[in-house]
Write a protein that holds these residues in place. Sequence first.
Motif, PDB file in Angstrom:
ATOM      1  N   GLY A 168     -72.127 103.679  30.712  1.00 54.13           N
ATOM      2  CA  GLY A 168     -72.450 103.959  29.317  1.00 54.13           C
ATOM      3  C   GLY A 168     -73.949 104.090  29.110  1.00 54.13           C
ATOM      4  N   THR A 169     -74.362 104.095  27.853  1.00 55.22           N
ATOM      5  CA  THR A 169     -75.771 104.249  27.484  1.00 55.22           C
ATOM      6  C   THR A 169     -76.305 102.932  26.924  1.00 55.22           C
ATOM      7  N   TYR A 170     -77.457 102.521  27.423  1.00 58.60           N
ATOM      8  CA  TYR A 170     -78.041 101.230  27.065  1.00 58.60           C
ATOM      9  C   TYR A 170     -79.434 101.409  26.463  1.00 58.60           C
ATOM     10  N   SER A 171     -79.847 100.380  25.699  1.00 58.17           N
ATOM     11  CA  SER A 171     -81.247 100.218  25.326  1.00 58.17           C
ATOM     12  C   SER A 171     -81.818  99.114  26.207  1.00 58.17           C
ATOM     13  N   LEU A 172     -83.007  99.343  26.743  1.00 59.95           N
ATOM     14  CA  LEU A 172     -83.648  98.369  27.615  1.00 59.95           C
ATOM     15  C   LEU A 172     -84.823  97.753  26.867  1.00 59.95           C
ATOM     16  N   LYS A 173     -84.721  96.452  26.575  1.00 57.54           N
ATOM     17  CA  LYS A 173     -85.774  95.764  25.830  1.00 57.54           C
ATOM     18  C   LYS A 173     -86.561  94.860  26.766  1.00 57.54           C
ATOM     19  N   ILE A 174     -87.892  94.982  26.731  1.00 57.37           N
ATOM     20  CA  ILE A 174     -88.772  94.200  27.591  1.00 57.37           C
ATOM     21  C   ILE A 174     -89.559  93.248  26.699  1.00 57.37           C
ATOM     22  N   ILE A 175     -89.409  91.953  26.960  1.00 58.01           N
ATOM     23  CA  ILE A 175     -90.021  90.919  26.109  1.00 58.01           C
ATOM     24  C   ILE A 175     -90.969  90.079  26.961  1.00 58.01           C
ATOM     25  N   PRO A 176     -92.280  90.213  26.791  1.00 54.54           N
ATOM     26  CA  PRO A 176     -93.221  89.407  27.573  1.00 54.54           C
ATOM     27  C   PRO A 176     -93.182  87.947  27.131  1.00 54.54           C
ATOM     28  N   VAL A 177     -93.186  87.036  28.103  1.00 56.35           N
ATOM     29  CA  VAL A 177     -93.235  85.607  27.783  1.00 56.35           C
ATOM     30  C   VAL A 177     -94.659  85.229  27.406  1.00 56.35           C
ATOM     31  N   ASP A 178     -95.612  85.712  28.181  1.00 56.66           N
ATOM     32  CA  ASP A 178     -97.030  85.519  27.856  1.00 56.66           C
ATOM     33  C   ASP A 178     -97.525  86.866  27.315  1.00 56.66           C
ATOM     34  N   THR A 179     -97.781  86.912  26.010  1.00 55.03           N
ATOM     35  CA  THR A 179     -98.045  88.207  25.370  1.00 55.03           C
ATOM     36  C   THR A 179     -99.311  88.885  25.882  1.00 55.03           C
ATOM     37  N   LEU A 180    -100.371  88.127  26.194  1.00 55.05           N
ATOM     38  CA  LEU A 180    -101.602  88.732  26.723  1.00 55.05           C
ATOM     39  C   LEU A 180    -102.034  89.955  25.916  1.00 55.05           C
ATOM     40  N   ASN A 181    -101.814  89.845  24.624  1.00 53.81           N
ATOM     41  CA  ASN A 181    -102.136  90.957  23.722  1.00 53.81           C
ATOM     42  C   ASN A 181    -101.268  92.194  23.968  1.00 53.81           C
ATOM     43  N   VAL A 182    -100.101  91.984  24.604  1.00 56.86           N
ATOM     44  CA  VAL A 182     -99.148  93.087  24.765  1.00 56.86           C
ATOM     45  C   VAL A 182     -97.905  92.758  23.938  1.00 56.86           C
ATOM     46  N   VAL A 186     -80.771 104.815  28.018  1.00 59.01           N
ATOM     47  CA  VAL A 186     -80.757 104.654  29.471  1.00 59.01           C
ATOM     48  C   VAL A 186     -79.309 104.780  29.933  1.00 59.01           C
ATOM     49  N   SER A 187     -79.031 105.816  30.692  1.00 53.85           N
ATOM     50  CA  SER A 187     -77.661 106.121  31.096  1.00 53.85           C
ATOM     51  C   SER A 187     -77.305 105.403  32.396  1.00 53.85           C
ATOM     52  N   VAL A 188     -76.141 104.734  32.405  1.00 55.52           N
ATOM     53  CA  VAL A 188     -75.645 104.036  33.587  1.00 55.52           C
ATOM     54  C   VAL A 188     -74.333 104.671  34.025  1.00 55.52           C
ATOM     55  N   SER A 189     -74.243 105.008  35.304  1.00 53.54           N
ATOM     56  CA  SER A 189     -73.022 105.543  35.893  1.00 53.54           C
ATOM     57  C   SER A 189     -72.502 104.574  36.949  1.00 53.54           C
ATOM     58  N   GLY A 202     -71.487 102.925  40.249  1.00 52.02           N
ATOM     59  CA  GLY A 202     -71.915 103.107  41.625  1.00 52.02           C
ATOM     60  C   GLY A 202     -73.306 103.655  41.792  1.00 52.02           C
ATOM     61  N   GLN A 203     -74.077 103.771  40.692  1.00 51.85           N
ATOM     62  CA  GLN A 203     -75.402 104.362  40.784  1.00 51.85           C
ATOM     63  C   GLN A 203     -76.467 103.425  40.226  1.00 51.85           C
ATOM     64  N   ASN A 204     -77.684 103.615  40.721  1.00 52.69           N
ATOM     65  CA  ASN A 204     -78.845 102.846  40.280  1.00 52.69           C
ATOM     66  C   ASN A 204     -79.718 103.755  39.413  1.00 52.69           C
ATOM     67  N   THR A 205     -79.861 103.419  38.153  1.00 51.19           N
ATOM     68  CA  THR A 205     -80.766 104.158  37.269  1.00 51.19           C
ATOM     69  C   THR A 205     -82.112 103.464  37.282  1.00 51.19           C
ATOM     70  N   ASN A 206     -83.111 104.114  37.914  1.00 50.09           N
ATOM     71  CA  ASN A 206     -84.441 103.535  38.032  1.00 50.09           C
ATOM     72  C   ASN A 206     -85.315 104.093  36.905  1.00 50.09           C
ATOM     73  N   VAL A 207     -85.801 103.202  36.054  1.00 49.99           N
ATOM     74  CA  VAL A 207     -86.606 103.641  34.895  1.00 49.99           C
ATOM     75  C   VAL A 207     -88.087 103.717  35.225  1.00 49.99           C
ATOM     76  N   GLY A 208     -88.446 103.415  36.474  1.00 54.88           N
ATOM     77  CA  GLY A 208     -89.839 103.524  36.898  1.00 54.88           C
ATOM     78  C   GLY A 208     -90.690 102.348  36.447  1.00 54.88           C
ATOM     79  N   VAL A 209     -91.990 102.573  36.326  1.00 56.71           N
ATOM     80  CA  VAL A 209     -92.948 101.527  35.941  1.00 56.71           C
ATOM     81  C   VAL A 209     -93.113 101.496  34.430  1.00 56.71           C
ATOM     82  N   ILE A 210     -92.948 100.330  33.844  1.00 56.95           N
ATOM     83  CA  ILE A 210     -93.127 100.135  32.415  1.00 56.95           C
ATOM     84  C   ILE A 210     -94.412  99.332  32.220  1.00 56.95           C
ATOM     85  N   ASP A 211     -95.406  99.949  31.639  1.00 61.79           N
ATOM     86  CA  ASP A 211     -96.713  99.301  31.462  1.00 61.79           C
ATOM     87  C   ASP A 211     -96.833  98.844  29.996  1.00 61.79           C
TER      88      ASP A 211
END
Length: 266
Positions: free
Chosen positions: A227-241, A249-252, A254-263
């Motif tokens: 199915g289709t997902y939302s990926l939420k990234i929550i920093p524990v130490d905000t460091l001004n981020v 984000v589509s998931v199939s 038997g497959q790995n969906t790589n979203v790359g680097v999240i800065d």
Amino acid sequence: MKTNNIYLALGIAISGLFAFTACDKNDGAGGGTTKVEVRMTDAPGNFDEINLHVKEIMLKSGEQSYTFAAEANWFNILDYRIGTNNPDILVASGEMPSGDITEIRLVLDDGNTIVVNGVEHALTTPSGQSSGWKVKLTENPVLVPGVTYTLLLDFDAAKSIVQTGNGKYMLKPVVRGVTAATSGLISGSVLPLESYPEILAIRGVDTIGTVADPLTGTFTIGGLEEGTYSLKIIPVDTLNVSDSTITNVSVSLGQNTNVGVIDLGN
């Protein structure tokens, strides 16, 4: 936080069974482990009952064998048929290193029986079968790390039972194996490393989470339904981020969906 209870009902017609070879969008199989559930179903025969005493399931990858002890070790296989309310039964499950499955064996204990016209008979097995019966695979399945698979053993009742000349019955299992991925995964990495983020995969009311590796920032969330997902990234130490969310984000299976680097700093 609510987590998914992943279960795939296998309502596939026998004629449509196929061997599944998983493909990874970004990474090949190898390294890590894979969870495998082994289930059994029946291709009908003209009998009242076929009661099987399963000891274990043996899976082979390369030259290494892995043994899963039976969780359901005594059952009437005729109770489990695709297209009914009981399409299959969970026989064994476990984890093994990811990669090719090159051989599958069904190992039975003594005490198997058959009921014909209301009369129970012992089901004898040929001698020298301590290593079990080889399950026929049309293609060797490839297990991807972090993905859950169901291995369905299709027991052909009509071909597995032999009546001898003296009225006794012999069991020579004819079994076909079908492998299907029952989950997918999302992976990637998060910067800066010092944010120690939690990553949540959200679909409707269901949420599955993990944390990034503090040394590399990488993460993997497995056991996800298609199915289709939302990926939420929550920093524990905000460091001004701040928090960040990636949608669609589509998931199939038997497959790995790589979203790359999240800065999170950008």
